[in-house]
Design a protein around this motif. Structure first.
Motif, short mmCIF file in Angstrom:
data_model
loop_
_atom_site.label_atom_id
_atom_site.label_comp_id
_atom_site.label_asym_id
_atom_site.label_seq_id
_atom_site.Cartn_x
_atom_site.Cartn_y
_atom_site.Cartn_z
N THR A 37 0.84 -1.20 0.00
CA THR A 37 0.00 0.00 0.00
C THR A 37 0.88 1.25 0.00
O THR A 37 0.50 2.30 -0.53
CB THR A 37 -0.94 -0.02 1.24
N GLU A 38 2.08 1.10 0.56
CA GLU A 38 3.03 2.23 0.60
C GLU A 38 3.40 2.70 -0.82
O GLU A 38 3.64 3.90 -1.03
CB GLU A 38 4.29 1.79 1.38
N ASP A 39 3.46 1.77 -1.78
CA ASP A 39 3.77 2.16 -3.17
C ASP A 39 2.82 3.26 -3.64
O ASP A 39 3.21 4.19 -4.36
CB ASP A 39 3.62 0.97 -4.13
N TYR A 40 1.57 3.12 -3.27
CA TYR A 40 0.53 4.03 -3.75
C TYR A 40 0.45 5.30 -2.91
O TYR A 40 0.13 6.37 -3.42
CB TYR A 40 -0.81 3.28 -3.83
N ARG A 41 0.72 5.16 -1.60
CA ARG A 41 0.75 6.35 -0.74
C ARG A 41 1.85 7.30 -1.24
O ARG A 41 1.63 8.51 -1.37
CB ARG A 41 1.01 5.96 0.72
#
Ligand SMILES: C[S@@+](CC[C@H](N)C(=O)[O-])C[C@H]1O[C@@H](n2cnc3c(N)ncnc32)[C@H](O)[C@@H]1O
Length: 283
Positions: A37-41
């Motif tokens: 999810t960090e990739d998108y944050r």
């Protein structure tokens, strides 16, 4: 299990992707997004996306194509990062393209204003209708499993389907980044005959070959955990292979070597990422 043992059933990368982007792969997908999810944050906060959308709208409305929409993590991250407050006067009609019906249904379920679900295109990028005229097209961490020989043609369709003055964006991890380095080490150890993932550098070449004048922003960040169940689930999804447990991945070959470099003395893992955010405006 040393040096390049080929498992009996090793479907190629594009086929692995299709098999795992399915209801049967849901638990594995959820484990993956504990970290990913960090990739998108990171992506959602990397530029002023509301301004990108606003400046391509006509009378407050625009058409967006989300290529390889997956489970909608990018629109979800934009919503979480404040897009509704920044762009609620816009209507962002979004077409979802993905060969997986499962992915399209998941992505559709996360959409909220200013996004309005429009067409569902259950096709690979390679089949995108080049007559379409989108205001904005994006593909975020989306093109890894495209067969290498079909990348140039697929990316050219994205460029052609964007109207003059339209805005394109592709986010993809670079060759040195975790997803690529891990998959290379996994392939060398367990599946040497499968296609490598497409990296950001190859996507940039394909965009340039299609006539796009690309600007690149490099995004560096780390993800990690001390929880072995989380790490195991994340890595299995990175390989689209739930048959090799973490302890086996750590035991031999180039994969064990790669993972040793990501592991601290206390057993926790840290993965290094470099995503290239490639943007262009069609002439
Ligand atoms: C990591 S997900 C993309 C994540 C997504 N951009 C998001 O915001 O959550 C990768 C997606 O690529 C899709 N895919 C695989 N091969 C494809 C192809 N040739 N054309 C388009 N999509 C493809 C898969 O079905 C999967 O849904």
């Amino acid at each position: 299990m040393g040096g390049g043992v080929v498992l009996p059933d090793t479907p190629d990368t594009a086929q692995r992707s299709l098999e795992h982007w399915s209801e049967a792969g849901r638990a594995e997908m959820q484990a993956f997004y504990t970290l990913a999810t960090e990739d998108y944050r990171v992506l959602a906060t990397a530029r002023d996306w509301a301004a990108d959308l606003r400046s391509r709208a006509t009378d407050g409305r625009l058409r967006v194509l989300d290529v390889a929409c997956g489970s909608g993590k990018f629109p979800a991250a934009l919503l979480a990062a404040g897009l509704p407050a920044a762009a609620l006067d816009l209507t962002v009609a979004i077409d979802l393209l993905d060969p997986s019906a499962f992915s399209i249904a998941e992505a559709r379920a996360v959409l909220a204003p200013p996004f309005v679900a429009a067409a569902e295109l259950e096709i690979p990028l390679q089949d995108l209708d080049v007559q379409a005229r989108y205001d904005v097209i994006w593909a975020t961490h989306a093109l890894y499993a495209l067969p290498p020989a079909e990348l140039t043609g697929g990316v050219a369709r994205m460029v052609t389907a964007l109207r003059p003055g339209g805005f394109g964006a592709v986010a993809q991890a670079s060759a040195a980044s975790h997803y690529l380095a891990f998959y290379d080490a996994y392939r060398a150890t367990y599946a040497p005959d499968v296609a490598p993932y497409t990296d950001a550098e190859a996507v940039a070449d394909a965009l340039t070959a299609a006539g796009a004048d690309v600007a690149v922003t490099r995004l560096h960040y780390r993800t990690g955990s001390a929880d072995r169940a989380v790490i195991g689930g994340f890595l299995q999804r990175c390989a689209f292979d739930d048959t090799v447990p973490l302890a086996q991945m750590e035991s031999a070959g180039p994969l064990a070597e790669y993972l040793a470099g990501c592991r601290a003395a206390d057993g926790s893992y840290t993965f290094e990422h470099e995503a290239h955010l490639m943007t262009w405006e069609n002439a």
